[in-house]
Design a protein around this motif. Structure first.
Motif, PDB file in Angstrom:
ATOM      1  N   LEU A 118       0.801  -1.068  -0.108  1.00 40.37           N
ATOM      2  CA  LEU A 118      -0.049   0.008   0.100  1.00 40.37           C
ATOM      3  C   LEU A 118       0.791   1.119   0.076  1.00 40.37           C
ATOM      4  CD1 LEU A 118      -2.346  -1.580   2.430  1.00 40.37           C
ATOM      5  CD2 LEU A 118      -3.205  -0.871   0.121  1.00 40.37           C
ATOM      6  N   VAL A 119       0.297   2.269  -0.274  1.00 39.24           N
ATOM      7  CA  VAL A 119       1.136   3.609  -0.571  1.00 39.24           C
ATOM      8  C   VAL A 119       1.055   4.465   0.826  1.00 39.24           C
ATOM      9  CG1 VAL A 119      -0.967   5.022  -1.294  1.00 39.24           C
ATOM     10  CG2 VAL A 119       1.269   5.665  -2.067  1.00 39.24           C
ATOM     11  N   GLY A 120       2.324   5.105   1.082  1.00 41.51           N
ATOM     12  CA  GLY A 120       2.371   5.657   2.182  1.00 41.51           C
ATOM     13  C   GLY A 120       1.772   7.049   2.531  1.00 41.51           C
ATOM     14  N   ALA A 121       1.279   7.308   1.440  1.00 40.92           N
ATOM     15  CA  ALA A 121       0.257   8.783   1.334  1.00 40.92           C
ATOM     16  C   ALA A 121      -1.038   8.518   2.500  1.00 40.92           C
ATOM     17  CB  ALA A 121      -0.227   9.212  -0.182  1.00 40.92           C
ATOM     18  N   PHE A 122      -1.391   7.164   2.628  1.00 39.87           N
ATOM     19  CA  PHE A 122      -2.614   6.856   3.353  1.00 39.87           C
ATOM     20  C   PHE A 122      -2.548   5.538   3.752  1.00 39.87           C
ATOM     21  CE2 PHE A 122      -6.629   5.448   4.351  1.00 39.87           C
ATOM     22  CZ  PHE A 122      -7.310   6.713   4.764  1.00 39.87           C
ATOM     23  N   MET A 123      -2.148   5.310   4.988  1.00 40.24           N
ATOM     24  CA  MET A 123      -2.100   4.011   5.574  1.00 40.24           C
ATOM     25  C   MET A 123      -2.952   4.212   6.740  1.00 40.24           C
ATOM     26  SD  MET A 123       1.776   2.627   5.033  1.00 40.24           S
ATOM     27  CE  MET A 123       2.103   1.850   3.731  1.00 40.24           C
ATOM     28  N   ASN A 155       4.038  -1.043  16.061  1.00 43.58           N
ATOM     29  CA  ASN A 155       5.237  -1.576  16.985  1.00 43.58           C
ATOM     30  C   ASN A 155       5.815  -2.576  16.726  1.00 43.58           C
ATOM     31  OD1 ASN A 155       4.837   1.251  17.837  1.00 43.58           O
ATOM     32  ND2 ASN A 155       3.678   0.632  19.621  1.00 43.58           N
ATOM     33  N   LYS A 156       4.908  -3.655  16.756  1.00 43.24           N
ATOM     34  CA  LYS A 156       5.348  -5.223  16.937  1.00 43.24           C
ATOM     35  C   LYS A 156       6.230  -5.274  15.627  1.00 43.24           C
ATOM     36  CE  LYS A 156       1.833  -7.983  18.854  1.00 43.24           C
ATOM     37  NZ  LYS A 156       0.775  -8.768  18.943  1.00 43.24           N
ATOM     38  N   VAL A 157       6.152  -4.654  14.463  1.00 42.46           N
ATOM     39  CA  VAL A 157       7.274  -4.871  13.311  1.00 42.46           C
ATOM     40  C   VAL A 157       8.064  -3.844  13.318  1.00 42.46           C
ATOM     41  CG1 VAL A 157       5.211  -6.186  11.842  1.00 42.46           C
ATOM     42  CG2 VAL A 157       5.441  -3.467  11.591  1.00 42.46           C
ATOM     43  N   GLY A 158       8.017  -3.042  13.980  1.00 43.75           N
ATOM     44  CA  GLY A 158       9.282  -1.876  14.076  1.00 43.75           C
ATOM     45  C   GLY A 158       9.028  -0.700  13.396  1.00 43.75           C
ATOM     46  N   GLY A 159       7.742  -0.449  12.728  1.00 42.66           N
ATOM     47  CA  GLY A 159       7.615   0.700  12.468  1.00 42.66           C
ATOM     48  C   GLY A 159       8.067   0.920  10.964  1.00 42.66           C
ATOM     49  N   PHE A 160       8.212   2.264  10.615  1.00 44.03           N
ATOM     50  CA  PHE A 160       8.907   2.558   9.389  1.00 44.03           C
ATOM     51  C   PHE A 160      10.736   2.545   9.428  1.00 44.03           C
ATOM     52  CE2 PHE A 160       5.155   5.237   8.179  1.00 44.03           C
ATOM     53  CZ  PHE A 160       4.633   4.740   6.970  1.00 44.03           C
ATOM     54  N   ASP A 161      11.311   1.805   8.545  1.00 42.55           N
ATOM     55  CA  ASP A 161      12.498   1.660   8.635  1.00 42.55           C
ATOM     56  C   ASP A 161      12.986   3.124   8.373  1.00 42.55           C
ATOM     57  OD1 ASP A 161      15.358   0.905   8.087  1.00 42.55           O
ATOM     58  OD2 ASP A 161      14.811  -0.993   7.579  1.00 42.55           O
ATOM     59  N   GLU A 162      14.007   3.390   9.287  1.00 44.57           N
ATOM     60  CA  GLU A 162      14.711   4.806   9.201  1.00 44.57           C
ATOM     61  C   GLU A 162      15.851   4.645   8.354  1.00 44.57           C
ATOM     62  OE1 GLU A 162      14.884   6.772  12.965  1.00 44.57           O
ATOM     63  OE2 GLU A 162      12.909   6.442  13.337  1.00 44.57           O
ATOM     64  N   ASP A 163      16.275   3.636   7.719  1.00 41.32           N
ATOM     65  CA  ASP A 163      17.336   3.704   6.727  1.00 41.32           C
ATOM     66  C   ASP A 163      16.777   4.275   5.339  1.00 41.32           C
ATOM     67  OD1 ASP A 163      19.063   2.443   8.318  1.00 41.32           O
ATOM     68  OD2 ASP A 163      18.944   0.327   7.595  1.00 41.32           O
ATOM     69  N   TYR A 164      15.588   4.346   5.275  1.00 35.90           N
ATOM     70  CA  TYR A 164      14.939   4.973   4.138  1.00 35.90           C
ATOM     71  C   TYR A 164      14.686   6.234   4.329  1.00 35.90           C
ATOM     72  CZ  TYR A 164      13.858   0.250   2.648  1.00 35.90           C
ATOM     73  OH  TYR A 164      13.750  -1.302   2.263  1.00 35.90           O
ATOM     74  N   PHE A 165      15.401   7.420   3.697  1.00 37.36           N
ATOM     75  CA  PHE A 165      14.830   8.944   3.785  1.00 37.36           C
ATOM     76  C   PHE A 165      13.696   9.396   3.229  1.00 37.36           C
ATOM     77  CE2 PHE A 165      14.997  13.306   2.550  1.00 37.36           C
ATOM     78  CZ  PHE A 165      15.627  13.927   3.907  1.00 37.36           C
ATOM     79  N   MET A 166      13.574   8.594   2.123  1.00 37.10           N
ATOM     80  CA  MET A 166      12.052   9.175   1.374  1.00 37.10           C
ATOM     81  C   MET A 166      11.929   7.972  -0.006  1.00 37.10           C
ATOM     82  SD  MET A 166      10.668  12.562  -0.189  1.00 37.10           S
ATOM     83  CE  MET A 166      10.790  13.183   1.549  1.00 37.10           C
ATOM     84  N   TYR A 167      11.043   7.560  -0.073  1.00 36.72           N
ATOM     85  CA  TYR A 167      10.535   6.409  -0.968  1.00 36.72           C
ATOM     86  C   TYR A 167      11.042   5.167  -0.436  1.00 36.72           C
ATOM     87  CZ  TYR A 167      10.095  10.785  -3.693  1.00 36.72           C
ATOM     88  OH  TYR A 167       9.828  12.248  -4.017  1.00 36.72           O
ATOM     89  N   GLY A 168      10.263   3.940  -0.942  1.00 34.89           N
ATOM     90  CA  GLY A 168      10.614   2.976  -0.457  1.00 34.89           C
ATOM     91  C   GLY A 168      10.080   2.287   0.798  1.00 34.89           C
ATOM     92  N   GLU A 169       9.812   3.302   1.829  1.00 30.56           N
ATOM     93  CA  GLU A 169       9.379   2.861   3.140  1.00 30.56           C
ATOM     94  C   GLU A 169       8.092   2.406   3.143  1.00 30.56           C
ATOM     95  OE1 GLU A 169       9.058   6.184   1.549  1.00 30.56           O
ATOM     96  OE2 GLU A 169      10.783   6.601   2.761  1.00 30.56           O
ATOM     97  N   ASP A 170       7.208   2.942   2.432  1.00 27.50           N
ATOM     98  CA  ASP A 170       5.762   2.122   2.323  1.00 27.50           C
ATOM     99  C   ASP A 170       5.954   0.645   1.780  1.00 27.50           C
ATOM    100  OD1 ASP A 170       6.437   2.896  -0.295  1.00 27.50           O
ATOM    101  OD2 ASP A 170       4.600   3.985  -0.689  1.00 27.50           O
ATOM    102  N   ILE A 171       6.745   0.437   0.801  1.00 26.98           N
ATOM    103  CA  ILE A 171       6.875  -0.999   0.367  1.00 26.98           C
ATOM    104  C   ILE A 171       7.638  -1.800   1.577  1.00 26.98           C
ATOM    105  CG2 ILE A 171       8.270  -2.589  -1.432  1.00 26.98           C
ATOM    106  CD1 ILE A 171       8.226  -0.189  -3.266  1.00 26.98           C
ATOM    107  N   ASP A 172       8.598  -1.374   2.099  1.00 28.65           N
ATOM    108  CA  ASP A 172       9.417  -2.002   3.345  1.00 28.65           C
ATOM    109  C   ASP A 172       8.359  -2.394   4.434  1.00 28.65           C
ATOM    110  OD1 ASP A 172      12.230  -2.502   4.466  1.00 28.65           O
ATOM    111  OD2 ASP A 172      10.873  -1.744   5.948  1.00 28.65           O
TER     112      ASP A 172
END
Length: 366
Positions: free
Chosen positions: A165-170, A178-195
């Motif tokens: 799903l797309v990060g513009a609306f989730m 919290n269980k899955v660790g939220g957004f991975d901060e290795d991504y600055f922008m783009y790809g984090e919604d896929i991750d």
């Protein structure tokens, strides 16, 4: 508290004002809060929030932390059992959160729920529902064949499981996030919604696309789709593959090659006059004289939606129409390629919109 709406903002004050206004209307009958996280904007975004929306919680970052960390900061402050990650360049309907909360609470083992996104011309955005971009699918997308990248098994108006799903609306349950660790901060922008979507799948959760509700995502207001975007996107894909798939030397080389090629390309964005716009119609109860003076187009007043029009700028007054009606009208007229749409936000002196999902939107003050 039922719901926290987290909006990460960067330099899109006018679109943010419209977004918050629509979210307030959509959370009127819900125990909810709105949290705006500002990534050190240089415009008047923070001043606007404080002045126009004093009840909104504002977090002013002293650095641009990017999408992942910025949203994680907002979620950490959220009190809702569920939260919605929402882009500032969006408009939501009044019934969206009631319907989505009813949906998510009716399902077991749910991860992320998304909805149908359209752009400022009413065109459906296929990234609303996607497949996991395996090496083969990602390579096909790089060479211009994107059909397998998107989930075409679901119709745009359907509801059902989807991988990404797309990060513009989730919409996500805070406990699951919290269980899955939220957004991975290795991504600055783009790809984090896929991750994040893929982490949900790996943890055994189901992601759902709820196509019965629609939002406008002007798409491009806070991140211009240019060579910088292309480079960051492919760099994000490389991070994704290193984290979740076996190392593939050939694919890594293809990603690097695609990054270099894409970074050399730019995109042109049409202006209103390029669409041969001949006149403007304001759907409202009255035409502000100041608006008439700056449009540089003949402006006509309508109390209902105009039919059979071409080459027309349609201005929709949010003080006169509700947001659901505005969204439905733009969506239903997406086939009218020659027409453009602008929204006059509540209690404001500007109109805004976008004629291209790859460029910056337009704001006209009056």
């Amino acid at each position: 508290m039922q719901l926290s709406v987290v909006i990460l903002n960067y330099n899109v004050s006018h679109f943010l004002q419209l977004c918050i206004s629509s979210v307030l209307a959509a959370t009127k009958d819900i125990d909810a809060e709105i949290i705006v996280v500002d990534n050190k904007s240089s415009d008047d975004s923070c001043a606007m929030v404080k002045s126009v929306f004093p009840g909104v919680k504002l977090i002013e970052n002293q650095e641009n932390w990017g999408f992942s960390k910025g949203n994680n900061i907002g979620v950490a402050e959220a009190k809702g059992d569920y939260f919605c990650i929402l882009n500032p360049d969006t408009v939501v309907a009044e019934d969206i959160f009631v319907r989505l909360l009813n949906f998510v609470t009716s399902k077991q083992n749910i991860g992320i729920v998304g909805c149908q996104l359209i752009d400022g011309k009413g065109e459906f955005l296929p990234e609303s529902k996607r497949n996991v971009p395996t090496a083969k699918i990602a390579f096909q997308k790089m060479i211009g064949y994107a059909e397998n990248y998107y989930n075409l098994a679901l119709d745009k108006d359907d509801c059902g499981k989807t991988d990404v799903l797309v990060g513009a609306f989730m919409v996500i349950k805070r406990e699951v996030y919290n269980k899955v660790g939220g957004f991975d901060e290795d991504y600055f922008m783009y790809g984090e919604d896929i991750d994040l979507s893929f982490k949900m799948l790996k943890a055994g959760y189901n992601n759902y696309y709820f196509g019965e509700v629609t939002i406008i995502h002007f798409k491009g207001e806070s991140t211009l789709k240019d060579k910088v975007y292309a480079r960051r996107f492919y760099e994000a894909m490389e991070i994704f593959y290193k984290k979740h798939f076996k190392k593939n030397v050939m694919f890594s080389a293809l990603v690097r090659m695609s990054t270099k090629l894409a970074s050399k390309k730019g995109r042109t964005v049409p202006e209103i006059n390029e669409n041969n716009t001949l006149n403007a119609i304001l759907v409202s109860s009255t035409i502000p004289k100041a608006l008439q003076g700056v449009l540089e187009l003949p402006c006509f007043l309508e109390s209902s939606f105009p039919d059979d029009i071409e080459n027309t700028l349609v201005i929709l007054d949010a003080d006169y129409l509700n947001y659901k009606t505005i969204i439905d009208y733009i969506k239903s007229n997406s086939a009218s390629k020659s027409n453009s749409f602008r929204i006059l936000p509540k209690n404001s002196t500007f109109i805004l919109g976008s004629d291209s999902s790859v460029g910056r939107g337009q704001v006209l003050h009056f």
